[in-house]
Scaffold this active site. Structure first.
Site, mmCIF file in Angstrom:
data_model
loop_
_atom_site.group_PDB
_atom_site.id
_atom_site.type_symbol
_atom_site.label_atom_id
_atom_site.label_comp_id
_atom_site.label_asym_id
_atom_site.label_seq_id
_atom_site.Cartn_x
_atom_site.Cartn_y
_atom_site.Cartn_z
ATOM 1 C CB THR A 76 -0.922 0.003 1.241
ATOM 2 O OG1 THR A 76 -1.511 -1.286 1.371
ATOM 3 C CG2 THR A 76 -2.000 1.048 1.138
ATOM 4 C CG HIS A 153 -1.963 -8.758 -1.742
ATOM 5 N ND1 HIS A 153 -0.751 -8.111 -1.573
ATOM 6 C CD2 HIS A 153 -2.842 -8.113 -0.927
ATOM 7 C CE1 HIS A 153 -0.902 -7.114 -0.708
ATOM 8 N NE2 HIS A 153 -2.146 -7.086 -0.313
ATOM 9 C CB SER A 182 2.271 -6.922 9.545
ATOM 10 O OG SER A 182 1.449 -5.977 8.943
ATOM 11 C CE1 TYR A 237 6.872 -1.504 5.301
ATOM 12 C CE2 TYR A 237 8.589 -2.020 6.891
ATOM 13 C CZ TYR A 237 7.395 -1.400 6.576
ATOM 14 O OH TYR A 237 6.728 -0.680 7.543
ATOM 15 C CG PHE A 300 -4.988 -1.114 6.409
ATOM 16 C CD1 PHE A 300 -5.121 -2.443 6.040
ATOM 17 C CD2 PHE A 300 -4.407 -0.226 5.508
ATOM 18 C CE1 PHE A 300 -4.677 -2.887 4.795
ATOM 19 C CE2 PHE A 300 -3.969 -0.656 4.264
ATOM 20 C CZ PHE A 300 -4.106 -1.985 3.908
ATOM 21 N NE ARG A 302 1.071 -4.141 12.961
ATOM 22 C CZ ARG A 302 2.120 -4.439 13.725
ATOM 23 N NH1 ARG A 302 2.011 -4.399 15.034
ATOM 24 N NH2 ARG A 302 3.277 -4.793 13.175
HETATM 25 P P1 A3P Z 1 2.838 -3.075 10.030
HETATM 26 O O1 A3P Z 1 1.584 -3.833 10.333
HETATM 27 O O2 A3P Z 1 4.064 -3.835 10.427
HETATM 28 O O3 A3P Z 1 2.837 -1.696 10.567
HETATM 29 P P2 A3P Z 1 0.625 -3.979 2.831
HETATM 30 O O4 A3P Z 1 0.152 -2.665 2.401
HETATM 31 O O5 A3P Z 1 1.468 -4.672 1.804
HETATM 32 O O6 A3P Z 1 -0.476 -4.857 3.319
HETATM 33 O O7 A3P Z 1 1.627 -3.747 4.054
HETATM 34 C C1 A3P Z 1 1.139 -3.249 5.281
HETATM 35 C C2 A3P Z 1 2.309 -2.883 6.171
HETATM 36 O O8 A3P Z 1 2.940 -1.705 5.659
HETATM 37 C C3 A3P Z 1 1.854 -2.568 7.585
HETATM 38 O O9 A3P Z 1 2.934 -2.958 8.441
HETATM 39 C C4 A3P Z 1 1.683 -1.058 7.493
HETATM 40 O O10 A3P Z 1 1.652 -0.391 8.726
HETATM 41 C C5 A3P Z 1 2.924 -0.714 6.677
HETATM 42 N N1 A3P Z 1 2.873 0.633 6.084
HETATM 43 C C6 A3P Z 1 1.824 1.237 5.487
HETATM 44 N N2 A3P Z 1 2.150 2.483 5.103
HETATM 45 C C7 A3P Z 1 3.434 2.666 5.473
HETATM 46 C C8 A3P Z 1 4.350 3.768 5.381
HETATM 47 N N3 A3P Z 1 3.999 4.922 4.815
HETATM 48 N N4 A3P Z 1 5.601 3.621 5.872
HETATM 49 C C9 A3P Z 1 5.974 2.452 6.451
HETATM 50 N N5 A3P Z 1 5.160 1.384 6.579
HETATM 51 C C10 A3P Z 1 3.907 1.487 6.103
#
Ligand code: A3P
Length: 342
Positions: A76, A153, A182, A237, A300, A302
């Site tokens: 995301t 995904h 996560s 990441y 979401f 998090r």
């Molecule tokens: P955490 O639950 O560890 O915080 P995806 O979008 O692929 O499902 O990934 C979600 C993860 O990316 C979550 O991890 C979310 O908090 C993190 N995430 C979303 N936006 C982010 C940002 N701007 N910078 C860093 N992490 C981010």
């Protein structure tokens, strides 16, 4: 370009009844169980059967950018940055329009029986689609004008074989320990999944490759095998957390967006963790009346940390996880070495 898979529909396989029953007990919303799908035996909900051939034949356009990765790998975040980079840094629209409306999540599967679960505006534009079906997301993706940024995904093996000849793909990878933690929180947050156990129980399922969209290693290895293709950009990441400007420069080069350092810094600022967490367009708070989200669970967007899994796993859980890393990563093709070293 269209794919012709008519002669080769995507195969699905039922799970063993005992496993099916276990999943139905642990996940409140998997009342119909899960299926194994395709040669990689990915776990998906049964209604995916309506869409598998559509995904496998999806018509990608040459100017599409696909952001792909296992759930919770940072897709995301990447999607938001790529959307801004490919849309003239239109931060005003980005702030005011839900990300899922600007940039479809093609294989949305878990909003199936929950009308209103995901950005209702999408459905307003497709009144002929049943708002409770995944089909609305496919229709949205099909009708969106170029340039499209599409989040996926699904693994490569469930998409058109020539996807990399058709468009650019960015694969985002993340350490499986952090993905697992996560994902645990997400699976508790979404009512359409409704995981009822604790982290230890989730890790047990994770290490048996019994989580939605798993197995993780197969997903990763399918993409890793294609990493040298000129139309694939591999992102970690952890690297984005460490030096986002550097990764944005790689993205800029890959996408040929020609942005200056100052513009890339604006993208970084707009997409910072704090901003994406606070902004309704990216934090899922636009879900109406929250029929889809379990109250009291982690959000979401998090925590956004790297390596935090070591603080969440007990020594017993770490041993189980390490054993899974060793056996699981060897059972598939090659995987990124950085994730298999202790
Ligand atoms: P955490 O639950 O560890 O915080 P995806 O979008 O692929 O499902 O990934 C979600 C993860 O990316 C979550 O991890 C979310 O908090 C993190 N995430 C979303 N936006 C982010 C940002 N701007 N910078 C860093 N992490 C981010």
């Amino acid at each position: 370009m269209a794919e012709n898979r008519d002669s080769c529909p995507v195969m699905t396989f039922p799970l063993a009844p005992k496993i099916q029953q276990e999943l139905q007990t642990k996940f409140g919303s998997f009342d119909k169980g899960l299926l194994e799908v395709g040669p990689g035996r990915y776990l998906l909900p049964p209604h995916c059967r309506l869409y598998l051939d559509k995904y496998a034949q999806f018509r990608f356009r040459p100017d599409d950018v696909v952001v792909m990765g296992f759930p919770r790998s940072g897709t995301t975040w990447t999607q938001e940055m790529v959307w801004c980079m490919t849309h003239d840094l239109d931060f005003t629209t980005a702030i005011n329009t839900p990300l899922r409306e600007r940039s479809p999540f093609l294989d949305t599967l878990t909003g199936f029986s929950l009308p209103g679960f995901l950005a209702v505006n999408i459905f307003k534009q497709h009144p002929d689609e049943d708002s409770s079906t995944t089909g609305a997301f496919l229709a949205r993706a099909e009708s969106l004008p170029s340039p499209r940024v599409i989040k996926i995904h699904l693994p490569f093996s469930l998409l058109p074989p020539s996807i990399l000849e058709s468009c650019k793909v960015i694969y985002v990878a993340r350490h499986p320990g952090d993905v697992c933690v996560s994902y645990y929180h997400l699976q508790r947050l979404l009512k359409s999944v409704n995981f009822k156990g604790d982290l230890e129980e989730f890790l047990d399922l994770w290490c048996r490759d019994l989580v939605l969209r798993g197995p993780y290693w197969s997903h990763l290895s399918e993409a890793w095998a294609k990493r040298t293709h000129p139309n694939l950009l591999w992102l970690y990441y952890e690297d984005m957390k460490k030096d986002l400007l550097r990764e944005l420069q790689c993205l800029d080069h890959f996408l040929a967006t020609g942005l200056t350092e100052d513009e890339l810094l604006q993208v970084a600022q707009h997409s910072s963790f704090a901003n994406m967490k606070a902004r309704p367009a990216t934090n899922l708070s636009l879900i109406p009346e929250s029929p889809g989200l379990m109250p009291g669970e982690a959000e979401f967007v998090r925590k956004g940390a790297t390596g935090d899994w070591v603080n969440r796993f007990t020594s017993q859980m770490k041993a189980k996880f390490q054993a899974w890393v060793e056996t699981g990563s060897k059972g598939v093709g090659e995987v990124p070495p950085r994730y298999t070293q202790g």
